[in-house]
Design a protein around this motif. Sequence first.
Motif, short mmCIF file in Angstrom:
data_model
loop_
_atom_site.label_atom_id
_atom_site.label_comp_id
_atom_site.label_asym_id
_atom_site.label_seq_id
_atom_site.Cartn_x
_atom_site.Cartn_y
_atom_site.Cartn_z
N PRO A 34 0.83 -1.21 0.00
CA PRO A 34 0.00 0.00 0.00
C PRO A 34 0.87 1.26 0.00
N LEU A 35 0.35 2.31 -0.59
CA LEU A 35 1.06 3.58 -0.64
C LEU A 35 0.46 4.54 0.39
N SER A 36 1.27 5.52 0.82
CA SER A 36 0.79 6.54 1.75
C SER A 36 1.42 7.88 1.38
N THR A 37 0.63 8.95 1.49
CA THR A 37 1.09 10.29 1.14
C THR A 37 0.52 11.28 2.15
N PRO A 38 1.34 12.20 2.67
CA PRO A 38 0.82 13.20 3.60
C PRO A 38 -0.23 14.08 2.93
N VAL A 39 -1.18 14.52 3.72
CA VAL A 39 -2.26 15.38 3.22
C VAL A 39 -1.66 16.65 2.62
N GLY A 40 -2.21 17.08 1.48
CA GLY A 40 -1.74 18.27 0.81
C GLY A 40 -0.59 18.06 -0.15
N LYS A 41 -0.01 16.87 -0.15
CA LYS A 41 1.12 16.58 -1.04
C LYS A 41 0.63 15.94 -2.34
N THR A 42 1.60 15.48 -3.18
CA THR A 42 1.28 14.85 -4.46
C THR A 42 1.56 13.35 -4.38
N ALA A 43 0.60 12.57 -4.85
CA ALA A 43 0.75 11.12 -4.86
C ALA A 43 0.96 10.65 -6.30
N GLU A 44 1.89 9.69 -6.48
CA GLU A 44 2.15 9.09 -7.78
C GLU A 44 1.88 7.59 -7.68
N LEU A 45 0.90 7.14 -8.44
CA LEU A 45 0.49 5.74 -8.42
C LEU A 45 0.99 5.08 -9.71
N THR A 46 2.02 4.25 -9.55
CA THR A 46 2.69 3.66 -10.71
C THR A 46 1.90 2.49 -11.27
N CYS A 47 1.73 2.50 -12.59
CA CYS A 47 1.06 1.39 -13.27
C CYS A 47 1.79 1.17 -14.61
N SER A 48 2.26 -0.07 -14.82
CA SER A 48 2.91 -0.42 -16.09
C SER A 48 2.18 -1.62 -16.69
N TYR A 49 2.32 -1.80 -17.98
CA TYR A 49 1.61 -2.88 -18.66
C TYR A 49 2.47 -3.38 -19.82
N SER A 50 2.12 -4.56 -20.32
CA SER A 50 2.79 -5.14 -21.49
C SER A 50 1.74 -5.60 -22.48
N THR A 51 1.73 -4.99 -23.64
CA THR A 51 0.85 -5.36 -24.74
C THR A 51 1.30 -4.60 -25.98
N SER A 52 0.87 -5.04 -27.12
CA SER A 52 1.17 -4.32 -28.35
C SER A 52 0.04 -3.35 -28.62
N VAL A 53 0.33 -2.07 -28.40
CA VAL A 53 -0.72 -1.06 -28.48
C VAL A 53 -1.23 -0.94 -29.91
N THR A 54 -2.55 -0.93 -30.02
CA THR A 54 -3.22 -0.75 -31.30
C THR A 54 -4.14 0.46 -31.21
N ASP A 55 -4.89 0.66 -32.30
CA ASP A 55 -5.83 1.79 -32.30
C ASP A 55 -6.97 1.60 -31.32
N THR A 56 -7.17 0.37 -30.87
CA THR A 56 -8.26 0.10 -29.93
C THR A 56 -7.81 0.16 -28.47
N PHE A 57 -6.60 0.60 -28.24
CA PHE A 57 -6.06 0.66 -26.86
C PHE A 57 -6.87 1.66 -26.03
N VAL A 58 -7.24 1.20 -24.79
CA VAL A 58 -8.00 2.05 -23.85
C VAL A 58 -7.38 1.89 -22.46
N LEU A 59 -7.13 3.04 -21.83
CA LEU A 59 -6.65 3.04 -20.44
C LEU A 59 -7.68 3.77 -19.57
N GLU A 60 -7.96 3.17 -18.42
CA GLU A 60 -8.91 3.81 -17.49
C GLU A 60 -8.36 3.73 -16.06
N TRP A 61 -8.38 4.88 -15.36
CA TRP A 61 -8.12 4.92 -13.92
C TRP A 61 -9.45 5.21 -13.22
#
Length: 329
Positions: A34-61
């Motif tokens: 789990p990640l933790s960040t002090p209030v008022g600061k900036t959080a960076e949530l790392t996400c990596s993937y492996s696939t051959s990107v095509t025109d139908t590629f969709v990313l959602e957070w």
Amino acid sequence: MTTTWAPPSRNLSALACATPDPGPAVEVHVPAEPLSTPVGKTAELTCSYSTSVTDTFVLEWSFVQPGKPISESHPILYFTSGHLYPTGSMAKRASLLQNPPTAGVATLKLTDVRPSDTGTYLCHVNNPPDFYTNGLGLINLTVLVPPSSPLCSQTGQISVGGSAALRCSSSEGAPRPVYNWARLGSSPTPSAGSMMQDEVSGQLILSNLSLASSGTYRCVATNQMGSASCELTLSVTDPSKGRVAGAVIGALLGVLFLSIAAFCLIRFQKDRRKRPTETYGGSDLREDAMAPGLSEQIPVRADSSSGLLERPPSASTVSTTKAKLPMVV
């Protein structure tokens, strides 16, 4: 001659080769811890993937609050057809470190984090025809908040022999604060047998109270972001002393009442003795004065020889007659 028909033989290896290939898998990688960040600061949530990107590629957070199922998640941003679309309540604070996120990394950047940002974040990659996995990664984020100023309160029978419960609670604080009570001043702290403390709930139980239990107690709420405190003054009363004091006051009031009554009686007796009485001396009487108690009406007496009613001479008549008599030398 009987002829027996047999079905043609099948090539099983050919059938196996005819099975459609499911295609390459979409693999998503996120931090395991789990990640933790002090209030008022900036959080960076790392996400990596492996696939051959095509025109139908969709990313959602997306985001789901603690304790709720993933099906109730709310979108934060989309990337599709080469464009990024922030959405929802975090739209102004959410962005991607890599834009476009087509090189295998899709890290979410969230600025000015708030306590309400605590929860689970979902990184979902969809790239048809790569349907071998669901392409989903989950990250738990905790926004660290220092404890707010706690509120101190007390309940119970605050008298000798009784017990008291001191409570302490902060409305904010992440992770959840722990609470510690301490007595201030040079007075001895109550013995361990008469004091029981719960650091999680913030409650302090004092049993078998004595007058020495009176004093000021401080509660300190602490977590990794800081601490805050509040104070409470405990005043233990002794009911037996109150009854004795009441009896003494009643006796004093009784004595005071009797003293006032005696003083008033003595004063009344003195005033009565000093009151003047009316006296009449012979030299003070006038010739025409009436004796006390006699009516001014002159009595009438009867003359037995003449049969007439005769009025006795008045004082003025007597004085006149005496003045007309000759003096004898």
